[in-house]
Design a protein around this motif. Structure first.
Motif, mmCIF file in Angstrom:
data_model
loop_
_atom_site.group_PDB
_atom_site.id
_atom_site.type_symbol
_atom_site.label_atom_id
_atom_site.label_comp_id
_atom_site.label_asym_id
_atom_site.label_seq_id
_atom_site.Cartn_x
_atom_site.Cartn_y
_atom_site.Cartn_z
ATOM 1 N N PHE A 7 0.842 -1.198 0.000
ATOM 2 C CA PHE A 7 0.000 0.000 0.000
ATOM 3 C C PHE A 7 0.875 1.245 0.000
ATOM 4 N N ASP A 8 0.271 2.346 -0.462
ATOM 5 C CA ASP A 8 0.928 3.659 -0.454
ATOM 6 C C ASP A 8 0.100 4.614 0.378
ATOM 7 N N LEU A 9 0.779 5.330 1.262
ATOM 8 C CA LEU A 9 0.149 6.354 2.098
ATOM 9 C C LEU A 9 0.879 7.658 1.818
ATOM 10 N N ARG A 10 0.115 8.694 1.466
ATOM 11 C CA ARG A 10 0.757 9.958 1.105
ATOM 12 C C ARG A 10 0.038 11.085 1.820
ATOM 13 N N LEU A 11 0.750 11.799 2.669
ATOM 14 C CA LEU A 11 0.181 12.945 3.395
ATOM 15 C C LEU A 11 0.649 14.224 2.711
ATOM 16 N N THR A 12 -0.306 15.074 2.372
ATOM 17 C CA THR A 12 0.037 16.345 1.743
ATOM 18 C C THR A 12 -0.422 17.470 2.665
ATOM 19 N N VAL A 25 4.750 13.854 2.972
ATOM 20 C CA VAL A 25 5.403 12.780 3.716
ATOM 21 C C VAL A 25 4.720 11.494 3.285
ATOM 22 N N SER A 26 5.489 10.473 2.906
ATOM 23 C CA SER A 26 4.864 9.279 2.343
ATOM 24 C C SER A 26 5.469 8.006 2.906
ATOM 25 N N LEU A 27 4.669 6.947 2.795
ATOM 26 C CA LEU A 27 5.105 5.622 3.231
ATOM 27 C C LEU A 27 4.628 4.607 2.208
ATOM 28 N N ARG A 28 5.525 3.721 1.789
ATOM 29 C CA ARG A 28 5.144 2.569 0.966
ATOM 30 C C ARG A 28 5.565 1.331 1.752
ATOM 31 N N SER A 29 4.643 0.404 1.919
ATOM 32 C CA SER A 29 4.962 -0.782 2.727
ATOM 33 C C SER A 29 4.242 -1.991 2.164
ATOM 34 N N LEU A 30 4.733 -3.159 2.518
ATOM 35 C CA LEU A 30 3.989 -4.385 2.269
ATOM 36 C C LEU A 30 2.723 -4.345 3.122
ATOM 37 N N SER A 31 1.681 -5.020 2.648
ATOM 38 C CA SER A 31 0.420 -4.957 3.383
ATOM 39 C C SER A 31 0.262 -6.105 4.386
ATOM 40 N N ALA A 32 1.179 -7.047 4.413
ATOM 41 C CA ALA A 32 1.116 -8.107 5.433
ATOM 42 C C ALA A 32 1.071 -7.445 6.813
ATOM 43 N N ALA A 33 0.220 -7.958 7.690
ATOM 44 C CA ALA A 33 -0.085 -7.245 8.935
ATOM 45 C C ALA A 33 1.154 -6.911 9.761
ATOM 46 N N ASP A 34 2.087 -7.848 9.866
ATOM 47 C CA ASP A 34 3.243 -7.568 10.732
ATOM 48 C C ASP A 34 4.072 -6.406 10.189
ATOM 49 N N LYS A 35 4.267 -6.398 8.878
ATOM 50 C CA LYS A 35 5.043 -5.299 8.265
ATOM 51 C C LYS A 35 4.241 -3.995 8.328
ATOM 52 N N ARG A 36 2.990 -4.079 7.935
ATOM 53 C CA ARG A 36 2.134 -2.894 7.845
ATOM 54 C C ARG A 36 2.034 -2.179 9.201
ATOM 55 N N ILE A 47 5.785 11.559 12.062
ATOM 56 C CA ILE A 47 5.021 12.760 11.686
ATOM 57 C C ILE A 47 4.460 13.491 12.907
ATOM 58 N N GLY A 48 4.248 12.761 14.016
ATOM 59 C CA GLY A 48 3.589 13.374 15.167
ATOM 60 C C GLY A 48 4.513 13.819 16.276
ATOM 61 N N GLN A 49 5.635 13.137 16.446
ATOM 62 C CA GLN A 49 6.500 13.443 17.597
ATOM 63 C C GLN A 49 7.955 13.653 17.218
ATOM 64 N N PRO A 50 8.227 14.420 16.182
ATOM 65 C CA PRO A 50 9.643 14.627 15.842
ATOM 66 C C PRO A 50 10.343 15.403 16.953
ATOM 67 N N THR A 51 11.574 15.023 17.266
ATOM 68 C CA THR A 51 12.304 15.707 18.347
ATOM 69 C C THR A 51 13.252 16.777 17.819
ATOM 70 N N PHE A 52 13.477 16.829 16.512
ATOM 71 C CA PHE A 52 14.334 17.854 15.899
ATOM 72 C C PHE A 52 15.674 18.003 16.619
ATOM 73 N N PRO A 53 16.479 16.961 16.666
ATOM 74 C CA PRO A 53 17.755 17.036 17.406
ATOM 75 C C PRO A 53 18.685 18.131 16.844
ATOM 76 N N GLU A 54 19.350 18.816 17.775
ATOM 77 C CA GLU A 54 20.259 19.918 17.396
ATOM 78 C C GLU A 54 21.363 19.459 16.447
ATOM 79 N N ASP A 55 21.943 18.300 16.732
ATOM 80 C CA ASP A 55 23.073 17.874 15.892
ATOM 81 C C ASP A 55 22.608 17.573 14.463
ATOM 82 N N SER A 56 21.422 17.014 14.344
ATOM 83 C CA SER A 56 20.896 16.762 12.998
ATOM 84 C C SER A 56 20.629 18.071 12.270
ATOM 85 N N LEU A 57 20.088 19.032 12.990
ATOM 86 C CA LEU A 57 19.784 20.322 12.362
ATOM 87 C C LEU A 57 21.067 20.965 11.843
ATOM 88 N N ALA A 58 22.106 20.919 12.644
ATOM 89 C CA ALA A 58 23.373 21.513 12.215
ATOM 90 C C ALA A 58 23.891 20.806 10.962
#
Lengths: 451, 488
Positions: B80-85, B141-152, B163-174
């Motif tokens: 399946f494909d999930l695409r958030l715009t 922001v998008s996700l493509r995954s197999l639809s088998a329940a464990d993977k999905r 998408i909901g809880q990004p921590t925006f680490p300082e070192d990554s930002l730099a």
């Protein structure tokens, strides 16, 4: 389209993940047959949408060309749109456009291919047009005069004014001392300037024969449909002997080669290339498969070694990549490229040392089970994802067949990967990542002029 | 082979000019020697019906938090494909150009308990593909995954944290800022990018479309983590997103996934619409650059994505310079004179008025006369409109390529994203096709003239200043009618 970035197109996850019989879903029916004139046909059924892709692949490309005649295959590809017995110059494109087809062509070092994507009821038109220009290409001299100017513009646009592409062209010329892979697909400018229409005619007569081509059809059609149509349009074209085509073989250990290029770029960067076999020339296929696995370990995702160690961990590079195309007619190249992290004051020398640390680590330490499992998971999923596109299925089939491998490899990916042991990875790294196989290019900004 | 079809551009309102040039090689043209040729039997045999396309069962609803959802079940492949715009493109940057792109790029750099490498290992270990990107109107922001329940389920769990809880680490930002600074350095030697940036600046003045989505070397270093957090809280809100889902899911599973995604996002409404841009000042700007070719860009303000003239402008542009070969521009500039590898025109329908753009490159010594030629072709077309034959051909082409626009799951999820984001009806694809087929020559001519003025062009050229030469004479041969292409 001209696949001049050929060697950079071979990232494992880009080429290894193909539709398959593998676990996840029903097999996709694939049929293979040949006409009496030698045209090989491969049909893969995909009935999700009433659409078909047709690709005709010829076994000829820039690696077949001789010095002074570089760019011939690509120029002939352009001229294939300039008329045949049933069509005036450009007319076939107009007909296809009016039918809503997507069409184009691409040339690489090992192949020249022409394709159409279209609603299924229009497939006969694509086949009739393709057969006509195979059998009766017009090659008008006045059209060539203008088209060669278009090709020069293409070269200026895509190579001469693009420092990265220009560097890679020069790098390839050095990294392949013996084989035709040193030839840029678009051709050297001096050769474009002196190319003659007669040379194109000779090239077409030599290589454009049904027995030197593979027709790949993927989409909403059956084998019976395909047999009838292909026989009808291509069956009467006589087969013809083609010149001997020798595999592009390289010196096993050409010796370390280095070049420094001053180009219109702001930041330095570097290219590393190791002379290695391809799947068609490797002593054992596992060697080539091990190299593909290495490319995936280095660059098969954001968690792979190049991004996690050099880009994020050491912050040595602002970007880096690893590429290996195993699906070549001849010996291949394992290419690493990197841009030093300028903001951290990193130098090309430090980046070279960093790349060697990664390569030496592959020689000394077997990859972890967890790392291998991640690559495996991506391959398994990729086998499914690739089936979403009829064009990528057709391209994989066409490329494999045209370089002398079998399309069936695409359905055997998982077992091929699983046959590679951690010891194979170490052995391949030790054998191939040596200085005697290495070419290095340092790409630097042009020096300020002092006039 | 990443070309988009002309139709996909038409439906989505994208132009190749913004996405990178088409990689074309073919050289069509209706020029033909006046000799008798056998007709194509395959063409004569076509029954003239418009072709069928993949049947789409588009379903739509809103989540409890207000997100619009579009879903198409596609059980054929176990994926399946999930695409958030999100309406979270650089038009929302405010005084910090690059903020939207940085926020989008930083989503997968950290969540509570996982750093960037652990997140990447998580997706890759499941065979899932995470994707992100930020443009002028939207962030995806998008996700493509197999639809088998464990993977999905595992992939969705990680995705909703990203998408909901990004921590925006300082070192990554730099690190990411440094990478952007490096790309600014590379861009200084990319004439196409220089031309595009200058053009948008002139076309949009103080409008938020004026600056490039990646910001610049002054704006980016100044953006701190607090700005990212604030931007995420406001622009990645559940009321500001469209959720598109395609794949091997039933309705109840799709509803559960949409609910899970929506619940994970910050609470909040859609952002206010963008202001309308002011009319730019016409004129030409040259940027000196030591390339062998000169890059030419000609532009005017075009249309909003919902403009009722869109079908007429799409069709009108297909004839002028849309989709590659056989257009007036390609015929005159490439086929008859060999001046360029490719010349394209297109409208980009956006939330506020997007650009109409013509782009090409030619050798420097012919650039001024080539520019004159292109201006003449445009002016002639606007004055005279298309011929009846051009119109008929373009309609036939549009109908014929319809099946290609929804052939793959990737195609469909892209269509759903655009329909949802620009608030188009669920019958949009059929409506568009019907409207195109109903257009007359006068409709197209009037629509093109309503939106384009040949004297209002904003032009940017990038290349070396060299002595100019006259253009080669064009080939002129009698036009031959294409052979019996059936009507439908």
């Amino acid at each position: 389209m001209n696949v001049t970035a050929r060697r950079l197109a071979g990232l494992l996850l880009g080429t290894l993940c193909v539709p398959s019989l593998a676990s996840a879903s029903d097999p996709q029916a694939t049929h293979e047959f040949s006409l009496d004139n030698g045209l090989k046909v491969i049909v893969r059924e995909d009935h999700r949408a009433p659409v078909v892709v047709s690709q005709l692949w010829y076994k000829v490309g820039s690696s077949y060309e001789t010095p002074g005649q570089t760019g011939l295959s690509h120029a002939l590809e352009h001229m294939m749109f300039k008329g045949s017995s049933k069509m005036g110059p450009g007319e076939a494109s107009r007909v296809l456009r009016d039918l809503g087809a997507e069409e184009n062509a691409f040339t690489s070092d090992d192949y020249t291919a022409f394709y159409q994507v279209l609603a299924r009821d229009r497939l006969p038109v694509a086949l009739e047009l393709e057969a006509d220009r195979l059998a009766s290409l017009a090659l008008p001299a006045d059209e060539f005069e203008r088209e060669i100017e278009v090709i020069k513009e293409e070269r200026r646009l895509r190579t001469d004014d693009k420092p990265g592409a220009l560097a890679f062209e020069r790098f390839n010329a050095m990294a392949y001392p013996a084989s035709g892979y040193h030839t840029p697909t678009i051709g050297w400018m001096e050769d474009l300037k002196r190319m003659k229409i007669e040379e194109l005619r000779t090239w077409h007569e030599a290589w454009y024969a049904p027995n030197n081509a593979t027709l790949v059809l993927v989409g909403d059609l059956t084998e019976a449909d395909a047999r009838q149509l292909v026989q009808h349009y291509f069956g009467a074209i006589p087969s013809r002997p083609t010149p001997p085509a020798k595999k592009p073989l390289e010196l096993p250990e050409p010796g370390e080669r280095r070049t420094v290029l001053h180009l219109k770029t702001q930041l330095p960067s570097l290219l590393f290339g190791f002379n290695v076999p391809g799947l068609a020339t490797a002593a054992a296929p596992r060697e080539a498969q091990a190299l593909r696995l290495i490319a995936a370990l280095l660059d098969g995702g954001y968690s792979a070694r190049l991004p996690s160690r050099l880009e994020r961990g050491e912050e040595l590079v602002s970007g880096a990549s690893a590429n290996y195309d195993a699906f070549t007619r001849g010996d291949s190249l394992f290419v690493l490229s990197a841009t030093p992290n300028a903001q951290k004051g990193k130098t090309l020398e430090q980046v070279e040392a960093g790349l060697w640390r990664l390569l030496d680590d592959l020689k000394q330490t077997p990859p972890s089970a967890e790392e291998l499992e991640r690559v495996r998971a991506q391959v398994i999923a990729g086998l499914v994802y690739e089936r979403d596109s009829i064009t990528s299925q057709a391209t994989t089939i066409g490329q494999l067949e045209t370089v002398g491998l079998s399309w069936k490899l695409m359905d055997e990916e998982l077992s091929a990967l699983e046959a590679v042991t951690p010891a194979d990875v170490q052995a391949a790294a030790r054998t191939y990542f040596t200085r005697s196989r290495l070419s290095v290019a340092h790409i630097l900004p042009e020096e300020a002029s002092h006039d | 082979m990443t070309e988009r079809t002309a139709l996909r551009r038409g439906l989505l309102g994208l132009t190749p000019l913004l996405l990178g040039a088409l990689l074309g090689v073919a050289a069509p043209g209706a020029l033909a020697e006046p000799v008798a040729r056998p007709a194509l039997e395959s063409l004569a045999a076509l029954n003239g019906q418009a072709p069928a396309r993949r049947t789409l069962d588009i379903q739509s609803w809103r989540t409890a938090e207000g997100a619009r959802v579009l879903f198409v079940p596609a059980p054929e492949l176990p994926m399946f494909d999930l695409r958030l715009t999100f309406a979270a493109g650089s038009a929302q940057d405010g005084d910090a150009p690059g903020l939207a792109l940085l926020t989008n790029a930083m989503l997968n750099e950290g969540v509570p308990g996982k750093d960037v490498t652990a997140i990447a290992q998580g997706f890759e270990g499941l065979g899932a593909q995470f994707g992100n990107g930020a443009y002028r109107d939207m962030a995806v922001v998008s996700l493509r995954s197999l639809s088998a329940a464990d993977k999905r389920d595992a992939a969705l769990d990680l995705f909703t944290r990203v998408i909901g809880q990004p921590t925006f680490p300082e070192d990554s930002l730099a690190r990411i800022k440094n990478q952007m600074l490096a790309s600014f350095e590379f861009q200084k030697k990319n004439p196409g990018k220089l031309a595009g940036d200058a053009l948008f600046a002139r076309l949009y003045g103080d409008h938020p479309y004026a600056h490039p989505s990646d910001g610049d070397e002054k704006s980016v270093p100044a953006i701190g983590v607090e700005r990212l957090r604030a931007f995420h809280a406001k622009a990645y809100a559940a009321g500001n997103v469209v959720i598109a889902l395609v794949g091997d899911l039933d309705r109840s599973r799709a509803e559960a996934i949409a609910a899970q995604v929506s619940k994970a996002l910050p609470k909040g409404p859609a952002l206010p619409r963008l202001p309308a841009p002011k009319a730019p000042e016409a004129g030409t700007q040259h940027i000196e650059f030591p390339s062998s070719q000169t890059h030419l860009m000609l532009a005017e303000l075009g249309i909003e994505r919902n403009d009722p003239d869109w079908p007429a402008l799409y069709l009108g542009n297909q004839i002028l310079g849309g989709g590659g070969f056989g257009t007036r521009l390609m015929e005159e500039v490439r086929e008859k004179r060999g001046l360029t590898y490719g010349v394209y025109s297109g409208f980009t329908g956006m939330q506020a008025r997007g650009p109409f753009l013509i782009t090409l490159q030619t050798r420097a010594e012919l650039s001024e006369n080539t520019l004159g030629l292109v201006r003449t072709i445009l002016a002639d077309y606007l004055a005279g409109g298309p011929t009846q034959k051009e119109l008929n051909d373009a309609k036939r082409e549009t109908a014929g390529s319809f099946p290609l626009s929804t052939a793959s799951n990737a195609d469909i999820v892209g269509q759903l994203g655009a329909i949802g984001f620009y608030d188009l009806p669920l019958t949009y694809l059929e409506d568009f096709m019907a409207k195109v087929q109903a257009l007359s020559v006068a409709d197209v001519k009037a629509a093109m003239a309503r939106h384009l003025d040949p004297n209002a062009l904003v032009i940017v050229t990038v290349g070396p200043k060299v002595a100019q030469q006259p253009l080669p004479a064009p080939t002129e041969k009698p036009l031959e009618q294409p052979l019996a292409v059936p009507e439908h």
